[in-house]
Design an enzyme around this catalytic site. Structure first.
Site, short mmCIF file in Angstrom:
data_model
loop_
_atom_site.label_atom_id
_atom_site.label_comp_id
_atom_site.label_asym_id
_atom_site.label_seq_id
_atom_site.Cartn_x
_atom_site.Cartn_y
_atom_site.Cartn_z
N ARG A 240 -68.30 1.85 66.33
CA ARG A 240 -66.87 2.31 65.89
C ARG A 240 -66.40 2.99 67.08
O ARG A 240 -65.21 3.11 67.14
CB ARG A 240 -67.18 3.50 64.91
CG ARG A 240 -68.68 4.47 65.23
CD ARG A 240 -68.83 5.44 64.10
NE ARG A 240 -69.85 6.22 64.40
CZ ARG A 240 -70.14 7.45 64.11
NH1 ARG A 240 -69.28 8.08 63.48
NH2 ARG A 240 -71.27 7.90 64.30
N GLU B 246 -57.80 6.58 49.61
CA GLU B 246 -57.78 5.39 50.21
C GLU B 246 -56.90 4.24 49.55
O GLU B 246 -56.41 3.42 50.20
CB GLU B 246 -58.95 4.93 50.17
CG GLU B 246 -60.20 5.76 51.14
CD GLU B 246 -60.29 7.03 50.68
OE1 GLU B 246 -60.46 7.38 49.28
OE2 GLU B 246 -61.00 8.04 51.24
N ARG C 83 -72.14 2.72 62.53
CA ARG C 83 -72.15 4.25 62.89
C ARG C 83 -73.00 4.49 63.87
O ARG C 83 -72.73 5.26 64.72
CB ARG C 83 -72.71 4.89 61.58
CG ARG C 83 -73.16 6.25 61.74
CD ARG C 83 -73.76 7.18 60.97
NE ARG C 83 -74.16 8.53 60.90
CZ ARG C 83 -75.19 8.82 61.63
NH1 ARG C 83 -76.11 7.84 61.83
NH2 ARG C 83 -75.50 10.23 62.04
#
Lengths: 318, 295
Positions: free
Chosen positions: A15, A63, A171
């Site tokens: 990320r 979202e 992540r």
């Protein structure tokens, strides 16, 4: 007064690699705009927010509206990049279907926090279904790069590509696999380790584990080829068929449900070309749980020893 | 530049209101006819929204058939995608598509799908049909146009039942937050949805208060009063806030056997006798009946 350490900005995670690449490339892509739902610190796009605030659009924790609004931005000539966690992309998948893919918009969805790699946040946050869901939408390209080097190259590739893309980042800090000479092409898998007895086809976090599994297998005299299959859709059918012909057995490995993701895509390609025995390494149709990513990989049997074990099983079926 | 669509034939009407009333009459007749030919479709909402469509395409919006690729055109998004027959009808009236071709509704290989699809018909601007998404797309357009210093306005039409979708309120919040003064939303508030009235299915009131609380400029009008519709659009163009026009309408308006009957929300199948009766009620001439029904 001391501030808390932000876990997001630590380490060599996919990320962060994505966020840095996006920020560095922004001037080359003047139509690029980045959409966020209040998790820029987690998705890596805090870099872009800092470097290009005028092209960073905040949608709050909403979202569905963000995803469909991206369709509107693309309709008026911009190139929106929607960023959120993979699990929240599932929440907005119908907006991605209608307002991005059905309308064939040049919009990108970049999802951090996929799979067990999410770790301690637990089962609710670990998207193990996203590759399958997005792969089923007509016209959607689905990508899951393996390390930070490849992530930067893939970021450029999706910005150059005309059409909707779903791309996973990651992540947790991830090991470097590729050198500066690495090349990335959408729809192209790569043999990253030669071998004759079977082929391990992996994507994302499982590529490093597949290489480790090949080392384990070599100790037992088994020569495993490893393929980095960063594009899940369109799958590189030619390479899958070639590996089937050359090695006669295949193991797929992904940080995802065993149903519908990379394994499904490889099996479909094989069935249509050169069938051979296949073993699927992935999460076995259950939800995840809290834990550190490596602990979880062992608990859910997607770590290197499990890939090696699957390789031995598939060899018995040859 | 300020161009408006012009009808091929406005039957000699003189004032703007009369011309728009003619357009609305055509929208109703053409919608009934296309749904009759299709054997299915949603007539109730097409009837209730016809006057709004006529005012949007015939007066308010800066759109014209040869300008469908012009970056400076206004944008319209039909968030209530099931009113597609009315959109096709108003498009046919003002020359965005052919009057006869657009009767070929909901058929294989026809670009006039049951819900609008931008790849089939570029002038519909985006694909809709899943309630709640159109207003978000319109918001993305308004933000995107502003980022490119393009002053074009963005319009969207929503149904009342559609307001039960949570996405609409995500969108409402974001339009106010981003100060989208170029955005006008029109609600076709006919009070009826698929199965029954809004009040029975899921209450919407107090509706104006809800939009006001979300930070919008709110107007409530009679959605069949053309002068009132035009005035509301004028006001919407003058405020810096995103603007919502709550247009009180009658589902099935213009066809007595359909008015205020939820069953005509559709998707329904017209018999020839029902189509004849509807067109007669709308004042169709013998020539219009033949042109619309005997194709």
């Amino acid at each position: 007064m001391s501030s808390p350490a932000l876990i997001a900005s630590n380490g060599d995670s996919l990320r962060e690699a994505f966020g840095k690449a996006l920020s560095a490339m922004a001037d080359e892509f003047p139509k690029l705009v980045v959409l966020d739902a209040d998790i820029a610190g987690g998705t890596g796009v805090h870099h872009f927010r800092k470097s290009h605030p005028e092209r960073f659009v905040q949608f709050g924790i909403a979202e569905q509206n963000m995803m469909a609004a991206a369709g509107g931005m693309a309709a008026v000539g911009l190139m929106p990049v929607v960023t959120t966690f993979a699990v929240f992309c599932l929440r907005a998948i119908e907006q991605a279907r209608l307002s991005l893919c059905y309308a064939r918009r040049n919009a990108k969805i970049v999802a951090s926090h996929p799979g067990l790699d999410v770790g301690p946040d637990g089962g609710s946050a670990q998207a193990l279904e996203d590759l399958a869901c997005f792969r089923a939408i007509p016209g959607m390209t689905v990508i899951s790069p393996a390390d930070a080097t490849e992530m930067a190259l893939a970021t450029r590739a999706i910005l150059q590509f005309d059409g909707p893309v779903y791309m996973r980042t990651g992540r947790s800090p991830s090991p470097r696999i590729f050198g500066d000479d690495h090349v990335f092409g959408i729809g192209k898998g790569q043999i990253i380790r030669q071998g004759d007895d079977l082929t391990i086809i992996a994507c994302g976090a499982e590529v490093a584990r597949a290489l480790a599994a090949a080392d384990l297998l070599l100790r037992d005299g088994i020569s495993a080829r490893v393929v980095n299959m960063a594009t899940i859709k369109p799958i590189d059918s030619e390479l899958v068929a070639r590996c089937s012909r050359d090695t006669g057995a295949i193991v797929t490995a992904e940080d995802h449900n065993i149903h519908g993701g990379l394994g499904g895509a490889v099996a479909e390609a094989l069935a249509a070309t050169t069938p051979c025995p296949v073993e699927f390494v992935g999460v076995k149709d259950v939800f995840g749980a809290s834990g550190e990513p490596e602990e979880l990989a062992h608990h859910y049997e997607i770590a290197a020893p499990h890939i090696a074990a699957a390789a031995k099983r598939v060899l018995q079926r040859k | 530049m300020n161009m408006h669509a012009q009808p091929a034939n406005d039957s000699g009407a003189t004032t703007l209101e009369d011309r728009l009333a003619q357009a609305a009459r055509f929208v109703r007749m053409h919608s009934i006819a296309s749904i009759y030919h299709a054997g299915s479709g949603h007539p109730g909402g097409a009837m209730s929204s016809a006057d709004l469509f006529a005012c949007l395409y015939g007066a308010e919006m800066n759109v014209w058939p040869r300008g469908v690729d012009d970056p400076g055109r206004d944008r319209f998004v039909l968030s209530k995608g099931h009113a597609a027959p009315a959109l096709y009808a108003v498009g046919a009236y003002y020359g965005f598509c052919d009057r006869k071709d657009s009767l070929n509704l909901r058929k294989l290989n026809s670009p006039f799908q049951g819900h609008p699809h931008v790849l089939d018909l570029p002038w519909v601007e985006t694909s809709t049909g899943s309630l709640g998404q159109g207003i978000s797309v319109a918001i993305g357009m308004a933000i995107g146009l502003r980022l490119q210093n393009n002053p074009a306005r963005v319009y969207t039409m929503l149904g009342d039942g559609e307001l039960q979708e949570g996405e609409v309120w995500e969108a409402a919040m974001s339009a106010a937050h981003h100060k989208l003064g170029t955005l006008t939303a029109v609600i076709d508030y006919n009070k009826l949805q698929s199965d029954a009235s809004n009040d029975v299915i899921m209450r919407l009131e107090p509706l104006a208060d809800k939009w006001r609380a979300f930070g919008w400029d709110v107007q409530e009008i009679d959605g069949h009063d053309i002068a009132a519709i035009l005035a509301a659009f004028r006001h919407a163009g003058e405020t810096d806030l995103p603007s919502v026009i709550i247009a009180h309408t009658i589902k099935g308006k213009g066809v007595p056997y359909m008015e205020n009957i939820p069953a005509w929300h559709g998707s329904v199948k017209f018999t020839r006798a029902q189509a004849d009766e509807a067109l007669e009620a709308l004042g169709a001439s013998a020539e219009e009946m033949k042109e619309l029904l005997d194709v």
